[in-house]
Every structure is written in structure tokens, then in C-alpha cells.
Design a protein around this motif. Structure first.
Motif, PDB file in Angstrom:
ATOM      1  N   ALA A  60       0.842  -1.186   0.000  1.00 54.76           N
ATOM      2  CA  ALA A  60       0.000   0.000   0.000  1.00 54.76           C
ATOM      3  C   ALA A  60       0.883   1.243   0.000  1.00 54.76           C
ATOM      4  CB  ALA A  60      -0.909  -0.005   1.222  1.00 54.76           C
ATOM      5  N   SER A  61       0.480   2.230  -0.798  1.00 53.30           N
ATOM      6  CA  SER A  61       1.276   3.453  -0.892  1.00 53.30           C
ATOM      7  C   SER A  61       0.407   4.603  -1.387  1.00 53.30           C
ATOM      8  CB  SER A  61       2.448   3.251  -1.843  1.00 53.30           C
ATOM      9  OG  SER A  61       1.978   2.991  -3.144  1.00 53.30           O
ATOM     10  N   ALA A  62       1.016   5.777  -1.409  1.00 51.86           N
ATOM     11  CA  ALA A  62       0.341   6.938  -1.988  1.00 51.86           C
ATOM     12  C   ALA A  62       0.098   6.654  -3.468  1.00 51.86           C
ATOM     13  CB  ALA A  62       1.207   8.175  -1.808  1.00 51.86           C
TER      14      ALA A  62
ATOM     15  N   GLY B 239      -4.819   4.251  -7.690  1.00 52.97           N
ATOM     16  CA  GLY B 239      -4.818   4.155  -6.234  1.00 52.97           C
ATOM     17  C   GLY B 239      -5.352   5.370  -5.514  1.00 52.97           C
ATOM     18  N   ALA B 240      -5.828   6.384  -6.258  1.00 54.68           N
ATOM     19  CA  ALA B 240      -6.326   7.611  -5.624  1.00 54.68           C
ATOM     20  C   ALA B 240      -7.784   7.475  -5.225  1.00 54.68           C
ATOM     21  CB  ALA B 240      -6.158   8.793  -6.554  1.00 54.68           C
ATOM     22  N   ASP B 241      -8.118   8.026  -4.072  1.00 51.99           N
ATOM     23  CA  ASP B 241      -9.510   8.115  -3.629  1.00 51.99           C
ATOM     24  C   ASP B 241     -10.144   9.423  -4.080  1.00 51.99           C
ATOM     25  OD1 ASP B 241      -9.329   5.651  -2.276  1.00 51.99           O
ATOM     26  OD2 ASP B 241      -8.519   6.642  -0.494  1.00 51.99           O
ATOM     27  N   SER B 242      -9.306  10.462  -4.250  1.00 51.40           N
ATOM     28  CA  SER B 242      -9.793  11.764  -4.689  1.00 51.40           C
ATOM     29  C   SER B 242      -8.648  12.525  -5.347  1.00 51.40           C
ATOM     30  CB  SER B 242     -10.363  12.568  -3.513  1.00 51.40           C
ATOM     31  OG  SER B 242      -9.340  12.884  -2.594  1.00 51.40           O
TER      32      SER B 242
ATOM     33  N   VAL C  57      -2.758  18.456 -11.464  1.00 51.22           N
ATOM     34  CA  VAL C  57      -3.665  17.679 -10.607  1.00 51.22           C
ATOM     35  C   VAL C  57      -2.840  16.692  -9.795  1.00 51.22           C
ATOM     36  CG1 VAL C  57      -5.631  16.084 -10.590  1.00 51.22           C
ATOM     37  CG2 VAL C  57      -5.541  17.917 -12.279  1.00 51.22           C
ATOM     38  N   LYS C  58      -3.265  16.465  -8.560  1.00 48.57           N
ATOM     39  CA  LYS C  58      -2.649  15.450  -7.697  1.00 48.57           C
ATOM     40  C   LYS C  58      -3.736  14.508  -7.204  1.00 48.57           C
ATOM     41  CE  LYS C  58       1.060  18.382  -5.859  1.00 48.57           C
ATOM     42  NZ  LYS C  58       1.631  18.954  -4.623  1.00 48.57           N
TER      43      LYS C  58
ATOM     44  N   LEU D 286      -2.906   7.157   2.470  1.00 49.99           N
ATOM     45  CA  LEU D 286      -1.466   7.010   2.695  1.00 49.99           C
ATOM     46  C   LEU D 286      -0.634   8.162   2.168  1.00 49.99           C
ATOM     47  CD1 LEU D 286      -1.213   3.216   1.928  1.00 49.99           C
ATOM     48  CD2 LEU D 286      -1.319   4.338   4.155  1.00 49.99           C
ATOM     49  N   GLY D 287      -1.256   9.103   1.461  1.00 41.69           N
ATOM     50  CA  GLY D 287      -0.485  10.247   1.002  1.00 41.69           C
ATOM     51  C   GLY D 287      -1.002  10.870  -0.272  1.00 41.69           C
TER      52      GLY D 287
END
Length: 103
Positions: free
Chosen positions: A5-7, A32-35, A75-76, A81-82
């Protein structure tokens, strides 16, 4: 082997399209992004400024901009996790409101 698991990774395929008084951004989601969060470059302060965050969609419109102005965006992605590295930069200019009358 289980994944670690990671950013998230950086979002990809960011585009910026100018319209009258707005710029429309579209991008491919960060793995892996939630938002996602959008940043706009401030030429006066020479820094990136966060202008919205918590986006679960992969498009956003920066509305209420003056005509004939150019803005740069990145955009990020984020998760618990980060935060990801930033996307590539996309730049677009708003369309002057009278431009549509001249066509």
C-alpha cells in the motif's frame, strides 16, 4: 506477492480547454487515488495554489475567470497514505466573451 500500500501515482492525460470565462480540465485518474486536487499556477507569487480538492470525478471547471487570460493547472491524487506527485501541467486561455460574436 501482495501489493504494498502506498500513496497514489500521478494523474495522467491532463487537458485544459478554454471557454468563455472558464477553463475545463479533464484527466485520467491517479492509480490508487480516492480523490483528486487541482492546483493553479500563480504567476505573481510564482507558486502553485490549491484551488479545489476532494474531487472524485476526473473533470472540473474553473469558472468565473476573466476573458483573455491564460492559466496553468496540475492535478494530484490522494488516498489515506499520502499525495501523489503532480500531473504534467496543462495550460489554456479563456475565451473573450465578445469573441463568439465576431464569428
Amino acid at each position: 506477492v501482495p501489493e504494498t500500500a502506498s500513496a497514489p501515482a500521478a494523474p495522467t492525460a491532463l487537458t485544459a480547454t478554454g471557454a468563455v470565462s472558464s477553463i475545463v480540465l479533464n484527466w485520467a485518474p491517479a492509480a490508487g487515488a480516492d480523490s483528486h486536487a487541482v492546483e493553479r499556477f500563480d504567476p505573481v507569487q510564482q507558486t502553485w495554489q490549491g484551488i479545489t480538492n476532494g474531487l472524485v470525478q476526473t473533470s472540473w471547471t474553473n469558472a468565473g475567470l476573466p476573458g483573455d487570460t491564460t492559466n496553468s493547472y496540475r492535478v494530484k491524487g490522494s488516498n489515506a497514505l499520502g499525495v501523489s506527485p503532480p500531473s504534467v501541467v496543462a495550460t489554456a486561455a479563456t475565451v473573450h466573451p465578445l469573441a463568439s460574436l465576431a464569428a
